[in-house]
Design a protein around this motif. Structure first.
Motif, PDB file in Angstrom:
ATOM      1  N   ILE A  65      42.265 -12.601  17.058  1.00 35.53           N
ATOM      2  CA  ILE A  65      43.628 -13.117  16.936  1.00 35.53           C
ATOM      3  C   ILE A  65      43.695 -14.319  15.988  1.00 35.53           C
ATOM      4  N   LEU A  66      42.515 -14.945  15.733  1.00 36.92           N
ATOM      5  CA  LEU A  66      42.508 -16.104  14.841  1.00 36.92           C
ATOM      6  C   LEU A  66      41.137 -16.234  14.189  1.00 36.92           C
ATOM      7  N   HIS A  67      41.149 -16.478  12.892  1.00 29.60           N
ATOM      8  CA  HIS A  67      39.930 -16.717  12.127  1.00 29.60           C
ATOM      9  C   HIS A  67      39.873 -18.223  11.840  1.00 29.60           C
ATOM     10  N   VAL A  68      38.865 -18.897  12.405  1.00 25.72           N
ATOM     11  CA  VAL A  68      38.729 -20.348  12.227  1.00 25.72           C
ATOM     12  C   VAL A  68      37.641 -20.605  11.196  1.00 25.72           C
ATOM     13  N   VAL A  69      37.991 -21.325  10.137  1.00 21.08           N
ATOM     14  CA  VAL A  69      37.042 -21.562   9.048  1.00 21.08           C
ATOM     15  C   VAL A  69      37.079 -23.039   8.656  1.00 21.08           C
ATOM     16  N   TYR A  70      35.985 -23.463   8.019  1.00 19.09           N
ATOM     17  CA  TYR A  70      36.014 -24.813   7.452  1.00 19.09           C
ATOM     18  C   TYR A  70      36.812 -24.801   6.148  1.00 19.09           C
ATOM     19  N   LYS A  71      36.562 -23.774   5.342  1.00 14.38           N
ATOM     20  CA  LYS A  71      37.248 -23.687   4.048  1.00 14.38           C
ATOM     21  C   LYS A  71      37.802 -22.276   3.872  1.00 14.38           C
ATOM     22  N   ASP A  72      39.084 -22.190   3.591  1.00 11.31           N
ATOM     23  CA  ASP A  72      39.721 -20.889   3.364  1.00 11.31           C
ATOM     24  C   ASP A  72      39.678 -20.571   1.869  1.00 11.31           C
ATOM     25  N   LEU A 105      34.528 -17.426  13.904  1.00  6.42           N
ATOM     26  CA  LEU A 105      34.360 -18.643  13.119  1.00  6.42           C
ATOM     27  C   LEU A 105      33.428 -18.410  11.941  1.00  6.42           C
ATOM     28  N   HIS A 106      33.764 -18.993  10.797  1.00  7.56           N
ATOM     29  CA  HIS A 106      32.906 -18.956   9.612  1.00  7.56           C
ATOM     30  C   HIS A 106      33.055 -20.260   8.841  1.00  7.56           C
ATOM     31  N   VAL A 107      32.024 -20.575   8.061  1.00  5.53           N
ATOM     32  CA  VAL A 107      32.116 -21.750   7.201  1.00  5.53           C
ATOM     33  C   VAL A 107      33.186 -21.510   6.131  1.00  5.53           C
ATOM     34  N   SER A 108      33.204 -20.308   5.578  1.00  2.49           N
ATOM     35  CA  SER A 108      34.232 -19.955   4.600  1.00  2.49           C
ATOM     36  C   SER A 108      34.824 -18.594   4.946  1.00  2.49           C
ATOM     37  N   SER A 109      36.066 -18.381   4.553  1.00  2.90           N
ATOM     38  CA  SER A 109      36.738 -17.115   4.871  1.00  2.90           C
ATOM     39  C   SER A 109      36.005 -15.919   4.282  1.00  2.90           C
ATOM     40  N   ALA A 110      35.382 -16.110   3.115  1.00  2.00           N
ATOM     41  CA  ALA A 110      34.687 -15.003   2.447  1.00  2.00           C
ATOM     42  C   ALA A 110      33.524 -14.474   3.271  1.00  2.00           C
ATOM     43  N   ASP A 111      33.033 -15.277   4.244  1.00  2.00           N
ATOM     44  CA  ASP A 111      31.922 -14.826   5.091  1.00  2.00           C
ATOM     45  C   ASP A 111      32.323 -13.622   5.940  1.00  2.00           C
ATOM     46  N   TRP A 112      33.604 -13.458   6.174  1.00  2.00           N
ATOM     47  CA  TRP A 112      34.083 -12.308   6.970  1.00  2.00           C
ATOM     48  C   TRP A 112      33.611 -11.001   6.327  1.00  2.00           C
ATOM     49  N   ASP A 165      27.039 -23.633  13.298  1.00  2.00           N
ATOM     50  CA  ASP A 165      26.785 -24.222  14.617  1.00  2.00           C
ATOM     51  C   ASP A 165      27.720 -25.392  14.883  1.00  2.00           C
ATOM     52  N   LEU A 166      27.916 -26.228  13.855  1.00  2.00           N
ATOM     53  CA  LEU A 166      28.818 -27.369  14.019  1.00  2.00           C
ATOM     54  C   LEU A 166      30.247 -26.893  14.254  1.00  2.00           C
ATOM     55  N   LEU A 167      30.665 -25.865  13.524  1.00  2.00           N
ATOM     56  CA  LEU A 167      32.008 -25.326  13.739  1.00  2.00           C
ATOM     57  C   LEU A 167      32.187 -24.810  15.167  1.00  2.00           C
ATOM     58  N   HIS A 168      31.172 -24.136  15.681  1.00  2.00           N
ATOM     59  CA  HIS A 168      31.212 -23.639  17.065  1.00  2.00           C
ATOM     60  C   HIS A 168      31.412 -24.796  18.034  1.00  2.00           C
ATOM     61  N   TYR A 169      30.639 -25.849  17.811  1.00  2.00           N
ATOM     62  CA  TYR A 169      30.699 -27.024  18.684  1.00  2.00           C
ATOM     63  C   TYR A 169      32.080 -27.680  18.613  1.00  2.00           C
TER      64      TYR A 169
END
Length: 428
Positions: free
Chosen positions: A86-93, A64-71, A6-10
């Motif tokens: 077109i873009l994967h936005v993550v907190y931690k890759d 968007l995901h907290v971590s890339s592995a969530d994909w 939710d925070l990442l979305h915001y």
């Protein structure tokens, strides 16, 4: 940091991250022209974003995901809906995302790009244990315009939720607004305790039957009390004996089956709220205003709308009775102002709003909102607590909006989906 999606979305939606020197995890330069539109249904989180990656400007979706592995954990690698990302936005890759065709999805990592101050504000709202609402300590910092606009929004959301039941009832009644309003009004006449038997009575006695007897008040009273199951006994008083005589004839004529009398509750109720009195008031309203919903659509003045209910005169018999054959001290039994206001709030305003929304006529939606602004605000623990923290609640518009805000947003700590929460994050 404890980061939530939710925070990442915001952060992404309002571009509240450090945008200096943005690059993908593979080192390609990124420029965000548009974050896209948030998408709450199935599929990528943001649609129609416009982003330059390297030398190419792309238009498409962002996930968007907290971590890339969530994909992969969420099964996106086999879901065709995510092929346009077109873009994967993550907190931690922590894991590269490879599509079935071998394409590597460009990834933007926001680690160390979210301001510490923003995170601290968010953490305080979501994880601190406030007694009433998450933002109670900072609520007074929110300006009146933001608060008013948001309360209007959540009030409309509340009315839209309530309109669902009206539309369902309308479908059952084959599009008949008069019958639908009549049944909803009856249910609300019973308030919480006797709502069910009142509703059952109305269903067993269609409004069209009452309309046939609009010039005969005694017959309407007989039909209502009879269908409620209160005319099965032998009576001493002349009035209930006349009602029973009328009802026995009308019951056969219209092939009616009454509601079981035992369903009605008298226990631990003020005599003024006895179902017999509520039925008498309901009968008075039907007598006074046949085809009531049509009249409500015509009456433009809110004060006149209230008079339509307040001026319905109950049969004089009830001045000295709360039950049949049991005389009591004389007292008025017409609907009081508070009872009228509850019916206007729960039945008239909701049905007017639904009518306008269903027929796409803003006029009736505006009338419903104006009615709520006219009615006095409800007093309860929630509205009282909001007043304590500086939010006024003088009209039903205010109190209904505050109830929706508390129950649909504050209780679930949806601060990031709330304009008030957003304002607090920026002001704190």
């Amino acid at each position: 940091m404890l980061i939530t999606e939710d925070l990442l979305h915001y952060v992404w939606k309002f571009r509240l991250f450090n945008r200096m020197g943005l690059r993908t995890t593979d080192g390609e330069e990124i420029e965000v022209f548009s974050a896209g539109m948030a998408h709450t249904d199935g599929g990528p989180d943001f649609q129609n974003a416009r982003i330059r990656i390297g030398e190419t400007t792309w238009a498409g979706n962002v996930e968007l995901h907290v971590s890339s592995a969530d994909w992969n954990r969420h099964g996106h690698q086999t879901d065709g809906a995510y092929g346009s990302v077109i873009l994967h936005v993550v907190y931690k890759d922590d894991q590269p995302v490879i599509m079935p065709d071998g394409r590597k999805v460009p990834t933007l990592e926001l680690y160390n790009r979210i301001p510490d101050e923003l995170y601290q504000r968010y953490h305080y709202l979501i994880f601190s244990n406030q007694a009433f609402i998450p933002c109670e300590a900072t609520l007074k910092t929110v300006d009146d315009i933001t608060m008013r606009n948001w309360l209007t929004r959540v009030l409309v959301e509340r009315l839209e939720k309530k309109s669902t039941a009206v539309i369902e009832a309308l479908a059952v009644n084959r599009g008949d607004w008069e019958e639908t309003f009549y049944r909803l009004l009856a249910a609300n006449f019973g308030f919480k305790v006797n709502a069910l038997p009142f509703e059952m009575m109305a269903k067993s006695l269609p409004q069209i039957i009452l309309a046939k007897h609009k010039n005969y008040p005694l017959q309407i009273e007989a039909l209502i009390f009879g269908q409620a199951g209160f005319l099965e006994d032998d009576f001493v008083d002349e009035y209930p004996r006349k009602l029973k005589e009328e009802y026995n004839f009308l019951r056969k004529k219209h092939k009616l089956t009454p509601v079981e009398k035992h369903l009605w509750k008298f226990l631990r109720m003020r005599p003024q709220n006895f179902p017999t009195i509520r039925l008498a008031q309901f009968a008075a309203l039907v007598i006074n205003s046949n085809h009531l919903f049509s009249k409500i659509l015509e009456v433009k003045d809110v004060a006149q709308l209230r008079d339509l209910f307040a001026n319905a005169k109950v049969h004089p018999y009830w001045d000295t009775h709360f039950r049949f054959d049991v005389e009591s001290k004389s007292s008025p039994k017409n609907m009081g102002a508070s009872a009228v206001d509850i019916l206007l709030l729960n039945t008239v305003a909701v049905t007017l709003f639904t009518y306008g929304k269903h027929l796409q006529k803003q006029y009736y939606i505006s009338r419903a909102l104006a009615l709520l602004e006219y009615l006095p605000g409800e007093k309860n623990n929630i509205t009282d607590d909001f007043v304590t923290f500086g939010v006024k609640s003088t009209t039903a518009f205010d109190s209904q909006a505050l109830l929706e805000l508390k129950n649909s947003y504050c209780n679930y700590k949806k601060c990031l989906q709330c304009a008030v929460g957003n304002k607090v994050l920026k002001l704190s």
